[in-house]
Design a protein around this motif. Structure first.
Motif, PDB file in Angstrom:
ATOM      1  N   LEU A  48       0.830  -1.199   0.000  1.00 11.91           N
ATOM      2  CA  LEU A  48       0.000   0.000   0.000  1.00 11.91           C
ATOM      3  C   LEU A  48       0.868   1.253   0.000  1.00 11.91           C
ATOM      4  N   ILE A  49       0.311   2.343  -0.543  1.00  9.17           N
ATOM      5  CA  ILE A  49       0.970   3.648  -0.542  1.00  9.17           C
ATOM      6  C   ILE A  49       0.020   4.658   0.087  1.00  9.17           C
ATOM      7  N   GLU A  50       0.503   5.850   0.342  1.00  7.39           N
ATOM      8  CA  GLU A  50      -0.317   6.883   0.980  1.00  7.39           C
ATOM      9  C   GLU A  50      -1.588   7.192   0.195  1.00  7.39           C
ATOM     10  N   ASN A  51      -1.545   7.064  -1.127  1.00  8.76           N
ATOM     11  CA  ASN A  51      -2.698   7.400  -1.980  1.00  8.76           C
ATOM     12  C   ASN A  51      -3.682   6.249  -2.178  1.00  8.76           C
ATOM     13  N   THR A  52      -3.409   5.093  -1.616  1.00 10.43           N
ATOM     14  CA  THR A  52      -4.336   3.965  -1.764  1.00 10.43           C
ATOM     15  C   THR A  52      -5.659   4.302  -1.089  1.00 10.43           C
ATOM     16  N   LYS A  53      -6.745   4.153  -1.829  1.00  9.31           N
ATOM     17  CA  LYS A  53      -8.083   4.427  -1.314  1.00  9.31           C
ATOM     18  C   LYS A  53      -8.817   3.154  -0.923  1.00  9.31           C
ATOM     19  N   GLN A  54      -8.530   2.045  -1.648  1.00 12.98           N
ATOM     20  CA  GLN A  54      -9.258   0.808  -1.383  1.00 12.98           C
ATOM     21  C   GLN A  54      -8.413  -0.391  -1.812  1.00 12.98           C
ATOM     22  N   LEU A  55      -8.394  -1.390  -0.966  1.00 12.97           N
ATOM     23  CA  LEU A  55      -7.666  -2.622  -1.274  1.00 12.97           C
ATOM     24  C   LEU A  55      -8.558  -3.582  -2.052  1.00 12.97           C
ATOM     25  N   LEU A  56      -9.771  -3.822  -1.555  1.00  8.58           N
ATOM     26  CA  LEU A  56     -10.713  -4.729  -2.216  1.00  8.58           C
ATOM     27  C   LEU A  56     -12.110  -4.129  -2.250  1.00  8.58           C
ATOM     28  N   LEU A  57     -12.772  -4.252  -3.390  1.00  6.77           N
ATOM     29  CA  LEU A  57     -14.203  -4.000  -3.516  1.00  6.77           C
ATOM     30  C   LEU A  57     -14.754  -5.217  -4.244  1.00  6.77           C
ATOM     31  N   VAL A  58     -15.535  -6.046  -3.537  1.00  5.02           N
ATOM     32  CA  VAL A  58     -15.957  -7.326  -4.092  1.00  5.02           C
ATOM     33  C   VAL A  58     -17.460  -7.493  -3.942  1.00  5.02           C
ATOM     34  N   GLU A  59     -18.134  -7.684  -5.080  1.00  4.60           N
ATOM     35  CA  GLU A  59     -19.545  -8.069  -5.089  1.00  4.60           C
ATOM     36  C   GLU A  59     -19.587  -9.583  -5.228  1.00  4.60           C
ATOM     37  N   TRP A  60     -20.758 -10.131  -5.059  1.00  7.82           N
ATOM     38  CA  TRP A  60     -21.004 -11.551  -5.188  1.00  7.82           C
ATOM     39  C   TRP A  60     -20.452 -12.307  -4.011  1.00  7.82           C
ATOM     40  N   SER A  61     -20.208 -13.579  -4.176  1.00  5.08           N
ATOM     41  CA  SER A  61     -19.873 -14.413  -3.029  1.00  5.08           C
ATOM     42  C   SER A  61     -18.854 -15.480  -3.398  1.00  5.08           C
ATOM     43  N   HIS A  62     -18.382 -16.160  -2.388  1.00  2.63           N
ATOM     44  CA  HIS A  62     -17.484 -17.312  -2.527  1.00  2.63           C
ATOM     45  C   HIS A  62     -16.138 -16.942  -3.150  1.00  2.63           C
ATOM     46  N   ASN A  63     -15.721 -15.683  -3.027  1.00  2.91           N
ATOM     47  CA  ASN A  63     -14.380 -15.283  -3.435  1.00  2.91           C
ATOM     48  C   ASN A  63     -13.502 -15.361  -2.193  1.00  2.91           C
ATOM     49  N   GLN A  64     -12.295 -15.933  -2.337  1.00  2.00           N
ATOM     50  CA  GLN A  64     -11.404 -16.112  -1.203  1.00  2.00           C
ATOM     51  C   GLN A  64     -10.059 -15.445  -1.487  1.00  2.00           C
ATOM     52  N   PHE A  65      -9.500 -14.845  -0.439  1.00  2.96           N
ATOM     53  CA  PHE A  65      -8.234 -14.126  -0.568  1.00  2.96           C
ATOM     54  C   PHE A  65      -7.280 -14.584   0.525  1.00  2.96           C
ATOM     55  N   GLU A  66      -6.130 -15.100   0.130  1.00  2.00           N
ATOM     56  CA  GLU A  66      -5.048 -15.423   1.054  1.00  2.00           C
ATOM     57  C   GLU A  66      -3.922 -14.454   0.699  1.00  2.00           C
ATOM     58  N   SER A  67      -3.696 -13.472   1.573  1.00  2.74           N
ATOM     59  CA  SER A  67      -2.777 -12.414   1.168  1.00  2.74           C
ATOM     60  C   SER A  67      -1.962 -11.858   2.331  1.00  2.74           C
ATOM     61  N   MET A  68      -0.937 -11.113   1.948  1.00  3.49           N
ATOM     62  CA  MET A  68      -0.127 -10.330   2.875  1.00  3.49           C
ATOM     63  C   MET A  68      -0.215  -8.881   2.402  1.00  3.49           C
ATOM     64  N   VAL A  69      -0.585  -7.995   3.326  1.00  3.44           N
ATOM     65  CA  VAL A  69      -0.717  -6.574   2.997  1.00  3.44           C
ATOM     66  C   VAL A  69       0.328  -5.816   3.801  1.00  3.44           C
ATOM     67  N   TRP A  70       1.108  -4.996   3.102  1.00  4.67           N
ATOM     68  CA  TRP A  70       2.208  -4.256   3.710  1.00  4.67           C
ATOM     69  C   TRP A  70       1.878  -2.767   3.843  1.00  4.67           C
ATOM     70  N   ASP A  71       2.335  -2.169   4.922  1.00 13.18           N
ATOM     71  CA  ASP A  71       2.293  -0.718   5.167  1.00 13.18           C
ATOM     72  C   ASP A  71       0.891  -0.131   5.292  1.00 13.18           C
TER      73      ASP A  71
END
Length: 83
Positions: free
Chosen positions: A39-62
């Motif tokens: 992420l940076i200072e200007n990041t507004k959104q990491l995820l916007l997800v509609e619907w269902s059954h979506n899976q995220f295995e992640s590492m988010v920095w800063d």
């Protein structure tokens, strides 16, 4: 659909999954494995997800660098109905 080992950095909006109910535009059941997000200072959104059954295995920095008070991750309950 499966997505593996994706790296994102320097994005304002990282992942946006919006679709319709009609095949091939139905956006459910995706798997993101090994997602790395810088992420940076200007990041507004990491995820916007509609619907269902979506899976995220992640590492988010800063995350501490983010200036906004809006949620970085939004899962909506919006389900589009066929016409």
């Amino acid at each position: 659909m499966n997505f593996e080992n994706i790296t994102l950095e320097d994005f304002v909006q990282c992942i946006k999954i919006i679709g319709s109910m009609n095949i091939p535009n139905e956006y459910s059941g995706h798997l993101f494995i090994g997602l790395q997000v810088q992420l940076i200072e200007n990041t507004k959104q990491l995820l916007l997800v509609e619907w269902s059954h979506n899976q995220f295995e992640s590492m988010v920095w800063d995350v501490q660098r983010i200036q906004t008070h809006d949620p970085l991750i939004v899962f909506t309950s919006k389900q589009r109905k066929p016409n």
